[in-house]
Motif scaffolding. Structure first.
Motif, PDB file in Angstrom:
ATOM      1  N   LEU A 420      54.617  33.281  30.264  1.00 46.10           N
ATOM      2  CA  LEU A 420      54.054  32.507  31.231  1.00 46.10           C
ATOM      3  C   LEU A 420      54.969  31.628  31.897  1.00 46.10           C
ATOM      4  O   LEU A 420      54.228  31.219  33.177  1.00 46.10           O
ATOM      5  CB  LEU A 420      53.306  31.551  29.858  1.00 46.10           C
ATOM      6  CG  LEU A 420      52.242  32.037  28.795  1.00 46.10           C
ATOM      7  CD1 LEU A 420      51.643  31.288  27.845  1.00 46.10           C
ATOM      8  CD2 LEU A 420      50.904  32.251  29.687  1.00 46.10           C
ATOM      9  N   GLN A 481      48.348  37.489  28.992  1.00 48.68           N
ATOM     10  CA  GLN A 481      49.589  36.412  29.862  1.00 48.68           C
ATOM     11  C   GLN A 481      49.189  37.129  31.651  1.00 48.68           C
ATOM     12  O   GLN A 481      49.363  37.015  32.719  1.00 48.68           O
ATOM     13  CB  GLN A 481      50.764  36.885  29.214  1.00 48.68           C
ATOM     14  CG  GLN A 481      52.003  37.215  30.530  1.00 48.68           C
ATOM     15  CD  GLN A 481      53.314  37.823  29.742  1.00 48.68           C
ATOM     16  OE1 GLN A 481      53.482  38.106  31.246  1.00 48.68           O
ATOM     17  NE2 GLN A 481      53.918  37.985  28.571  1.00 48.68           N
ATOM     18  N   ARG A 735      45.510  24.095  26.787  1.00 49.69           N
ATOM     19  CA  ARG A 735      45.159  24.871  27.964  1.00 49.69           C
ATOM     20  C   ARG A 735      43.715  24.309  26.928  1.00 49.69           C
ATOM     21  O   ARG A 735      42.655  24.282  28.197  1.00 49.69           O
ATOM     22  CB  ARG A 735      45.228  26.532  27.512  1.00 49.69           C
ATOM     23  CG  ARG A 735      45.146  26.758  28.941  1.00 49.69           C
ATOM     24  CD  ARG A 735      45.538  28.634  28.857  1.00 49.69           C
ATOM     25  NE  ARG A 735      44.687  28.816  26.984  1.00 49.69           N
ATOM     26  CZ  ARG A 735      44.898  30.502  27.284  1.00 49.69           C
ATOM     27  NH1 ARG A 735      44.840  31.157  28.668  1.00 49.69           N
ATOM     28  NH2 ARG A 735      44.079  30.819  26.376  1.00 49.69           N
TER      29      ARG A 735
END
Length: 807
Positions: A420, A481, A735
């Protein structure tokens, strides 16, 4: 008449005899026929039995080989070695304080050792070791391509190591490494600096194709890939008091320091105030016929302040390498360019962070990039069909590592988080790392979750963790990812090399995804269960290493009826990621979408995992809270007493509601719940309670109300995921909160929680770095102090993305 009668009687007797013989012959034929039939049946039976045995043995043999048979398709990695010149050389030995090698299986390796004269008790520094107790060390800047600069504090010395690569030629270009040693008190000290070259003997003997030797004070070498190369030593600040070297035979890269020690002998001369020095002498093994050096250490006894340039050159590149003032000038230019690129990517100064805070963020990201290693070798694996562990195939792995001192090797679910941040800096590096991991997939669709490749990596792993089981999963964060990169930068994959790379990755991603669906399903439809839990009677709650959350409390008694809510949510997110990747590649998305929609059905999720009693999501299994550790009386006089688990209340099938923590949050963390879900509202409400998960330093992994909060799992295993604050899961929480803050009845609360959680995490991580000089594996929810191993610049480096508000 009489005569005629005799003849007649005689004929009658003859006829009777014939009749008897005829009857007897018929009986014999029937018996023979029956015997033949029985023999045929017996032979057929034996043949059939042999065939069954042969098929069974064949199938068993086939099943035995599947665990270490590579996936049969085009490899994802096609550009290797010198085909990628800008990343051919690098600091790909993250487990040493400073070392360089190329991305070749048979690369020569170079590295630094040092020690302070008069302080023998401190020993020689080489591998990054927790026990060295250095105040701080790590990369301040590292771009992953052409340069890096690292600061090491080893009082009274401050050591700055750096490198710059000069591209060109057919053999990977040139590089210069600089070692700059000063003292904090400005007083001159005497230091032993060792620069060495070595060949990895685990890959076969060095001679005759690869060689190392010393000539006219330079280290010379030859390999088939590099041809002839030369390493010159250019000291240009400070005094060199003595130089010695040795050409030697080391048993492997993992024993270089030990071999160096064995070569040190007292000198016959005296060096003023230093007295007799320990100097390097020749290795007697080289007198043996056919034995060639694979380890060449060059030792300089120097007086600080001291600067040494180590200059690597090849014959094919006429451009002179950098050294002395020119090196200093280029290094400053690269540092300035790096700082500008970092600000352009993350905009931290623009967001109002101080110069000191931005320096820490730069160091965090640089340590992630500088912690990327290149490994080659074969791990050890086992399946239910193999009696003993067997070697995996030899393969390379280009990967970041969680911790240079404690975990200097590749971990599958960690790499999902590493990418990330790496992908935000360089999609090229991130995709190359992901491709290397996917090339480790076997024909079953399984990827070993921990990669221990090469003798250096193996030397630092406890024996019980070496063998990888093909029943063991690990969270498929790598899938998430890749899908995240596709959503963020779809233009990269519309055509060209990245599109082709993704095309090669897709069959492997699909096989991995299908392996999860086949092997990790639970007994109840749409349920999933982590394999690999074992009850040895010693653990308070048997670990679930495969989940990545290790000792996080699950059902107290492992069984096939278990249902794990986090794995179910991972599979929802994996199906969603596969649908995204398939759509970009214009492949059929229907089966991935169908699974995603089924696992995203809140009614089904609630039926399997929602406890109406506690109003929380939970695992299900054979469970009791009536467990404790007790010291068992020894059965024999000389036997040590054991600490074992005692069960005071029998287990029964039930929700594991007493373990409220990270696992309970997964329907929110992986955004399975819809923004208008009532269950989401309850999770957000619980999230904000200090008596449960909220702390001034981030979300704790287990509720303070849990009976196992911060409890040891065995006599020797302290709490790990039982209350500490972990950055990777807190990142997922931020997130998710950002996602739920966009719309729905819970948006305001989600927005508020996001802002407060972000500030808590950033404030504590930066504060602890300033106090200790390190990023840590985990943080205390009680006082915020770093704990676990250090430096931990794996997923803790996600603090950079948190500061940038990039998820």
């Amino acid at each position: 008449m009489v005569r005629q009668r005799k003849v007649a009687i005689s004929q009658h007797k003859h006829a009777n005899n014939n009749e008897t013989n005829s009857s007897s012959g018929g009986s014999d034929t029937a018996d023979t026929s029956r015997a033949f039939k029985l023999l045929s049946i017996w032979k057929t039976g034996v043949g059939f039995f042999c065939l069954v045995v042969a098929i069974y043995v064949g199938v068993l043999g086939y099943l035995e080989t599947r665990v270490n048979t590579p996936f049969d398709d085009e490899k994802a990695v096609q550009e290797t070695g010198l085909m990628v010149p800008d990343r051919y050389w690098g600091t790909y030995r993250p487990g040493v304080y400073f070392g360089l090698k190329s991305r070749e299986p048979r690369s020569p390796v170079f590295g630094l050792m040092w020690y302070e004269l008069g302080a023998a008790h401190k020993g020689i520094r080489h591998w990054c070791e927790q026990s060295d107790n250095l105040p701080t060390y790590g990369w301040q800047r590292h771009n992953g391509f052409t340069f890096g600069e690292q600061h090491i504090s080893d009082p009274p010395h401050q050591i700055i190591t750096s490198f710059i690569k000069t591209m060109g030629g057919e053999h990977g270009g040139h590089w210069t490494a600089r070692i700059n040693v000063t003292t904090t008190n400005k007083k001159p000290t005497t230091v032993g600096i060792i620069w060495y070259g070595a060949l990895d003997e685990s890959l076969g003997p060095a001679a005759p194709h690869s060689r190392l030797w010393v000539e006219s004070g330079a280290l010379l070498g030859h390999t088939p890939q590099l041809q002839n190369f030369r390493v010159n030593f250019v000291p240009h600040t400070g005094k060199v008091l003595h130089t010695s070297y040795s050409e030697a035979v080391a048993p492997g890269l993992h024993l270089l320091k030990e071999k160096f020690y064995s070569l040190l002998k007292p000198s016959k001369e005296r060096y003023g105030r230093l007295g007799q020095l320990a100097v390097l002498e020749a290795d007697p093994k080289l007198t043996e016929k056919g034995v060639f050096a694979n380890f060449v250490p060059i030792q300089m006894i120097v007086e600080t302040p001291f600067i040494l340039d180590v200059v690597y050159t090849t014959e094919d590149l006429p451009t002179p390498p950098l050294k002395e003032d020119e090196y200093t000038k280029v290094l400053e230019e690269k540092k300035k360019s790096f700082d500008e690129e970092f600000e352009e990517n993350f905009k931290l100064l623009k967001k109002g962070y101080s110069d000191e805070d931005v320096n820490i963020a730069r160091a965090a990201m640089s340590n992630m990039i500088g912690g990327v290693g290149y490994f080659y070798g074969a791990g050890r694996v086992q399946s239910q069909y193999t009696r003993e562990p067997v070697p995996y195939w030899r393969a390379p792995l280009y990967t970041a590592v969680p911790s240079r001192s404690f975990f200097p090797r590749g971990f599958l679910w960690d790499e999902g988080f590493h990418g990330l941040l790496i992908g935000r800096w360089s999609p090229e590096i991130q995709l190359d790392i992901a491709a290397h991991w996917l090339d480790l997939i076997n024909v079953e669709g399984w990827i070993p979750r921990e990669q221990i490749l090469g003798v250096e990596a193996l030397a630092r792993v406890p024996k019980e963790f070496v063998v990888q089981s093909n029943a063991a999963a690990n969270p498929p964060m790598l899938l998430l990812q890749l899908a995240g990169l596709l959503r963020a930068r779809p233009q990269l994959f519309q055509h060209g090399r990245y599109r082709h790379l993704l095309d090669r990755m897709f069959p492997r991603l699909q096989a991995w995804y299908q392996w999860f669906q086949t092997t990790q399903k639970g007994e109840v439809p749409t349920s999933y269960r982590w394999r690999g839990r074992e009850d040895d009677g010693l653990q308070l709650n048997p670990k679930t290493l495969t989940s990545g959350l290790d000792d996080y409390p699950r059902a107290s008694h492992p069984s096939d009826i278990e249902r794990h809510v986090d794995l179910r949510c991972w599979m929802y997110a994996a199906a969603d990621a596969m649908a995204t990747i398939a759509e970009v590649l214009q492949r059929d998305t229907s089966k991935f979408e169908a699974t995603r929609d089924q696992l995203g059905d809140e009614a089904l999720l609630n039926e399997l995992h929602w406890s109406h009693h506690t109003q929380t999501y939970a695992d299900y299994g054979l469970h009791t809270d009536g467990v404790k550790l007790v010291r068992q009386q020894p059965k024999a006089p000389n036997e040590s007493p054991k600490v074992v688990r005692s069960v005071t209340v029998p287990p029964k099938p039930r929700f594991v509601t007493s373990a409220f923590g990270y696992v309970s949050l997964f329907p929110m963390l992986l955004m399975v719940l819809k923004p208008d879900s009532d269950k989401l509202g309850k999770i957000l409400e619980d999230l904000d309670k200090p008596e449960l998960l909220w702390s001034p330093f981030g979300l704790r992994s287990l509720s303070k109300a849990s009976p196992l909060y911060m409890r040891r799992n065995t006599e020797h295993d302290p709490a790990y995921w039982r209350g500490q604050v972990w950055l990777n899961v807190n990142f997922l929480a931020l997130r998710a909160l950002r996602h739920y803050a966009a719309a729905g009845p819970h948006a305001t609360r989600a927005r508020d929680l996001h802002a407060r959680l972000r500030d808590a995490l950033v404030g504590n991580v930066l504060s602890e770095y300033k106090r200790t000089g390190y990023l840590w594996e985990q943080y205390s929810a009680e006082d915020g102090r770093g704990s676990g191993c250090k430096p931990f610049t794996g997923w803790t480096a996600l603090i950079v993305l948190i500061m940038a508000d990039e998820y």
